[in-house]
Design a protein around this motif. Structure first.
Motif, PDB file in Angstrom:
ATOM      1  N   SER A 132     -40.193 -35.466  43.965  1.00 22.21           N
ATOM      2  CA  SER A 132     -40.879 -35.291  42.674  1.00 22.21           C
ATOM      3  C   SER A 132     -39.771 -35.383  41.702  1.00 22.21           C
ATOM      4  CB  SER A 132     -41.751 -34.240  42.747  1.00 22.21           C
ATOM      5  OG  SER A 132     -41.199 -33.144  42.606  1.00 22.21           O
ATOM      6  N   ILE A 142     -39.634 -38.755  39.259  1.00 21.43           N
ATOM      7  CA  ILE A 142     -40.632 -39.126  38.261  1.00 21.43           C
ATOM      8  C   ILE A 142     -39.992 -38.347  36.935  1.00 21.43           C
ATOM      9  CG2 ILE A 142     -43.002 -38.684  37.887  1.00 21.43           C
ATOM     10  CD1 ILE A 142     -43.537 -38.225  40.780  1.00 21.43           C
ATOM     11  N   ALA A 186     -45.204 -37.146  35.196  1.00 24.91           N
ATOM     12  CA  ALA A 186     -45.365 -36.099  35.977  1.00 24.91           C
ATOM     13  C   ALA A 186     -46.785 -35.032  35.251  1.00 24.91           C
ATOM     14  CB  ALA A 186     -44.352 -35.119  36.328  1.00 24.91           C
ATOM     15  N   LEU A 215     -48.444 -33.909  38.040  1.00 25.32           N
ATOM     16  CA  LEU A 215     -47.453 -33.660  39.394  1.00 25.32           C
ATOM     17  C   LEU A 215     -46.406 -32.740  38.977  1.00 25.32           C
ATOM     18  CD1 LEU A 215     -47.251 -37.373  40.133  1.00 25.32           C
ATOM     19  CD2 LEU A 215     -48.634 -35.430  41.638  1.00 25.32           C
ATOM     20  N   ARG A 272     -42.702 -31.422  39.187  1.00 23.06           N
ATOM     21  CA  ARG A 272     -41.332 -31.918  39.528  1.00 23.06           C
ATOM     22  C   ARG A 272     -40.538 -30.618  39.892  1.00 23.06           C
ATOM     23  NH1 ARG A 272     -38.060 -33.306  35.534  1.00 23.06           N
ATOM     24  NH2 ARG A 272     -37.112 -35.316  36.537  1.00 23.06           N
ATOM     25  N   VAL A 317     -43.701 -36.417  46.853  1.00 24.43           N
ATOM     26  CA  VAL A 317     -44.682 -36.975  46.428  1.00 24.43           C
ATOM     27  C   VAL A 317     -44.981 -38.082  47.334  1.00 24.43           C
ATOM     28  CG1 VAL A 317     -45.967 -38.662  44.775  1.00 24.43           C
ATOM     29  CG2 VAL A 317     -44.454 -36.811  43.763  1.00 24.43           C
ATOM     30  N   GLN A 358     -48.617 -33.800  47.154  1.00 20.75           N
ATOM     31  CA  GLN A 358     -47.354 -33.233  46.968  1.00 20.75           C
ATOM     32  C   GLN A 358     -47.127 -32.501  48.219  1.00 20.75           C
ATOM     33  OE1 GLN A 358     -47.041 -32.155  42.633  1.00 20.75           O
ATOM     34  NE2 GLN A 358     -44.999 -32.920  43.405  1.00 20.75           N
TER      35      GLN A 358
END
Length: 142
Positions: free
Chosen positions: A39, A42, A47, A52, A54, A60, A109
């Motif tokens: 991740s 990104i 994110a 999401l 990081r 991911v 994730q």
């Protein structure tokens, strides 16, 4: 919105080039594309937009389902799955649907350690039809 699509497409191309294989499995009328990556790749604003987290310890998992008989039209499906490491520890993957124009992605994730290998088993369901794909990925802490 198109920034995530472009990012995922670019990342898919780079990773496919490195592995010399397209990350796609054909099941009946579906082409199921998959990719798993750190991740930390990104950008922070992307994110945040897609909620999401990081981290160099979080992956991911991105699944997309296309109808190979209907001009690769994105499919609305229910995606679920499990990840199992080599010690046999299982993690249920919680996928979130992301739609951008005509594109649809299912994102989850997963926590990992350096050089940890996970075996994935992903189910794609649409009505009474369910297909399962399996793949493995080794993750590195960057």
């Amino acid at each position: 919105m198109k920034l995530l699509s472009s990012f995922i497409l670019l990342l898919s191309a780079l990773l496919s080039f490195n592995s010399h294989a397209e990350q796609k499995i054909t099941k009946g009328n579906w082409d199921i594309h998959y990719i798993a990556f750190p991740s930390s790749f990104i950008q922070p604003e992307i994110a945040k937009q897609y909620q999401l987290q990081r981290s160099k310890y979080l992956a991911v998992i991105n699944i997309s389902v296309l109808d190979n008989k209907d001009n690769d039209k994105a499919q609305n499906a229910y995606v679920s799955g499990m990840a199992k490491n080599l010690l046999g520890q299982r993690t249920k993957l919680e996928f979130v649907k992301v739609t951008e124009g005509e594109a649809t992605y299912y994102l989850a994730q997963l926590k990992y350690d350096n050089e940890e290998i996970y075996n994935f088993e992903i189910d794609v369901q649409q009505g009474n039809k369910t297909e399962t794909i399996k793949f493995s990925q080794k993750f590195y802490v960057d």
